[in-house]
Design an enzyme around this catalytic site. Structure first.
Site, mmCIF file in Angstrom:
data_model
loop_
_atom_site.group_PDB
_atom_site.id
_atom_site.type_symbol
_atom_site.label_atom_id
_atom_site.label_comp_id
_atom_site.label_asym_id
_atom_site.label_seq_id
_atom_site.Cartn_x
_atom_site.Cartn_y
_atom_site.Cartn_z
ATOM 1 N N ASP A 67 0.807 -1.222 0.000
ATOM 2 C CA ASP A 67 0.000 0.000 0.000
ATOM 3 C C ASP A 67 0.839 1.271 0.000
ATOM 4 O O ASP A 67 0.364 2.332 0.418
ATOM 5 C CB ASP A 67 -0.964 0.016 1.199
ATOM 6 C CG ASP A 67 -2.055 -1.029 1.080
ATOM 7 O OD1 ASP A 67 -2.278 -1.516 -0.039
ATOM 8 O OD2 ASP A 67 -2.677 -1.360 2.107
ATOM 9 N N GLU A 68 2.072 1.192 -0.475
ATOM 10 C CA GLU A 68 2.930 2.373 -0.477
ATOM 11 C C GLU A 68 3.529 2.649 -1.856
ATOM 12 O O GLU A 68 4.540 3.326 -1.976
ATOM 13 C CB GLU A 68 4.048 2.216 0.563
ATOM 14 C CG GLU A 68 3.533 2.163 2.005
ATOM 15 C CD GLU A 68 4.656 2.091 3.020
ATOM 16 O OE1 GLU A 68 5.816 2.254 2.639
ATOM 17 O OE2 GLU A 68 4.355 1.857 4.208
#
Length: 283
Positions: free
Chosen positions: A226-227
């Site tokens: 999620d980055e």
């Protein structure tokens, strides 16, 4: 040839814009749209140009641009805007993003063809959806079968000719090996709050903390969970009177529109990956 899109990135130095403009002019093309960005922090230059021939019979073999690209060390591509990339959609139990993508694709808002839908739930979970003739693949997953299941995902992506993979609330973490194969062409959507809430029931966590903003982020998938480089984000204000159920409903709306915009930007060749972030030229 009607119109085409030239996208390029390279180390910034004087003369790039002039060289591109002169090249297109000398080859009989008119620039319809041009956007550029000089990233002073990285020293990189990004450009997107939409051009069309002055004479409808004029064509441009991409190889003709090679000398200029080599001169400036460009990463570049010339694409036909009428080309419809094939996309594979991965989904879990929550189907709101899948429904939205199907609708926007069928109405022409998203210029892509859907190569198939891969789900880790059975077809009956989506029996209320009209999938028409879209191939549906049920690939259940357990910790013991993860590698085999991902092998099947990669086989389907490869054999279907999918150029883009969309994680439409696909609630499984892809392995580093699969992520590497899909680098730059796999888009994910997830909730994003300030502060961030991870784990189960994020909207209920947000309610318990009394947050005033909820939102969603669409990004390219990388090995950092999620980055990945962010393509699009949006937020919506909420109040103390909003229940967890209201937060879930509003959150789903944000997720749908953020994912759709991110996919459209990608399809229109508006997104450039620059390290851990992106350059996105507005439409």
């Amino acid at each position: 040839m009607t119109t085409a899109i030239l996208t390029l990135s390279c180390h910034n130095r004087p003369g790039i814009v002039g060289a591109v403009g002169n090249f297109l002019y000398e080859h009989g093309f008119d620039i319809r749209e041009a956007q550029q960005f000089d990233d002073r922090a990285s020293g990189q230059f990004f450009m997107r140009v939409v051009f069309a021939p002055l004479d409808p019979g004029t064509t441009l073999p991409p190889a003709d641009f090679t000398p200029i690209a080599s001169q400036f060390g460009m990463n570049w591509a010339i694409t036909d805007p009428t080309h419809r990339p094939r996309a594979m959609i991965l989904v879990s139990r929550f189907d709101h993003c899948l429904v939205d993508l199907l609708y926007r694709q069928r109405t022409g808002e998203l210029p892509m063809d859907i190569a198939g839908i891969i789900a880790n739930h059975e077809r009956g979970t989506y029996e209320h959806l009209d999938l028409d003739s879209i191939p549906f693949h049920h690939l259940p997953i357990t910790p013991d079968t993860k590698m085999e299941q991902e092998g099947e995902i990669w086989r389907l992506v490869r054999e279907s000719g999918a150029e883009l993979v969309i994680l439409a609330r696909y609630m499984q973490v892809l392995s580093d090996a699969l992520v590497a194969k899909l680098a730059g062409r796999c888009i994910n959507i997830h909730h994003s709050f300030l502060p961030g809430f991870k784990g189960a029931k994020p909207y209920h966590q947000a309610y318990a903390r009394g947050v005033k903003l909820i939102g969603a982020t669409a990004h390219y998938v990388t090995t950092a969970l999620d980055e990945g480089p962010i393509i699009e984000q949006d937020v919506e204000r909420i109040s103390h009177g909003d229940t967890p159920e209201v937060l879930v409903r509003k959150g789903r709306d944000i997720e749908r529109r953020v994912l759709a915009r991110a996919v459209l930007f990608h399809l229109e060749r508006r997104v450039f990956i620059s390290g851990s972030k992106t350059v996105v030229f507005p439409g």
